[in-house]
Design a protein around this motif. Sequence first.
Motif, PDB file in Angstrom:
ATOM      1  N   UNK A 228      34.705   4.467 -51.991  1.00 49.06           N
ATOM      2  CA  UNK A 228      35.283   5.563 -51.513  1.00 49.06           C
ATOM      3  C   UNK A 228      36.140   5.575 -50.272  1.00 49.06           C
ATOM      4  N   UNK A 229      37.366   5.606 -50.320  1.00 44.92           N
ATOM      5  CA  UNK A 229      38.146   5.538 -49.224  1.00 44.92           C
ATOM      6  C   UNK A 229      37.758   6.460 -47.940  1.00 44.92           C
ATOM      7  N   UNK A 230      37.539   5.807 -46.939  1.00 44.82           N
ATOM      8  CA  UNK A 230      37.106   6.726 -45.730  1.00 44.82           C
ATOM      9  C   UNK A 230      38.019   6.420 -44.354  1.00 44.82           C
ATOM     10  N   UNK A 231      38.901   5.351 -44.293  1.00 43.76           N
ATOM     11  CA  UNK A 231      39.741   5.109 -42.993  1.00 43.76           C
ATOM     12  C   UNK A 231      41.052   4.634 -43.290  1.00 43.76           C
ATOM     13  N   UNK A 232      42.008   5.672 -43.080  1.00 47.78           N
ATOM     14  CA  UNK A 232      43.468   5.307 -43.232  1.00 47.78           C
ATOM     15  C   UNK A 232      44.239   4.684 -41.953  1.00 47.78           C
ATOM     16  N   UNK A 233      44.975   3.663 -41.892  1.00 48.07           N
ATOM     17  CA  UNK A 233      45.353   3.185 -40.661  1.00 48.07           C
ATOM     18  C   UNK A 233      47.026   3.119 -40.901  1.00 48.07           C
ATOM     19  N   UNK A 234      47.904   3.800 -40.299  1.00 48.61           N
ATOM     20  CA  UNK A 234      49.340   3.572 -40.665  1.00 48.61           C
ATOM     21  C   UNK A 234      49.782   2.486 -39.739  1.00 48.61           C
ATOM     22  N   UNK A 235      49.530   1.184 -39.986  1.00 44.31           N
ATOM     23  CA  UNK A 235      49.944   0.120 -39.418  1.00 44.31           C
ATOM     24  C   UNK A 235      51.382  -0.149 -39.432  1.00 44.31           C
ATOM     25  N   UNK A 236      52.247  -0.710 -38.337  1.00 41.14           N
ATOM     26  CA  UNK A 236      53.825  -0.896 -38.774  1.00 41.14           C
ATOM     27  C   UNK A 236      54.082  -1.635 -39.779  1.00 41.14           C
TER      28      UNK A 236
END
Length: 173
Positions: A4-12
């Motif tokens: 279950x996708x729970x966390x999304x981080x927009x890393x460079x």
Amino acid sequence: QKGLPDLVIYDPVGLIVASAVDPNNNLMKPTMSMYQYNTGENLWPEPLKLLGTIKKYKYCDKGIIVSMDNGQGSQLINIVDLENGQYIFEKSYKISGVTQELALNNGTLYVRTNIEEDFIDMNGGKSILEKNISSSVDQPLLNIRKDQISYTYNPKNKMLYVSDLNLSSQKTF
């Protein structure tokens, strides 16, 4: 992405996606992957197997510090190397409670949960204190911060502690 996708981080460098513990599926462990923005290709050789659902994270010079809830009243803390998607420390640091704060200072990580407060050595992944502040779920810690000083009252032993984040020190008031 499995789970279950729970966390999304927009890393460079790429999109980091972490899944959560699925209480209805004991076979599928949570994972974390980093994907290239243009192609969607996984930038790590394989997804990282998480030790629980990520509750807090913080970037550091070694990668990204993650605090994972193991579902048994504890947090497991480790650093993920963003180059290869592997843990830096062989063994994750275990601390009781739910993570409230992560703060980096002078080679240590200050960690505060609702029932514990500690300083972790960022080179070895272990506590630098002889004994950290510890309470119980029915008597959570009371905390207030002013700049780099943390004041924590422990109702279990009725003591007030002062932690200096700059010095990575802790003493009774």
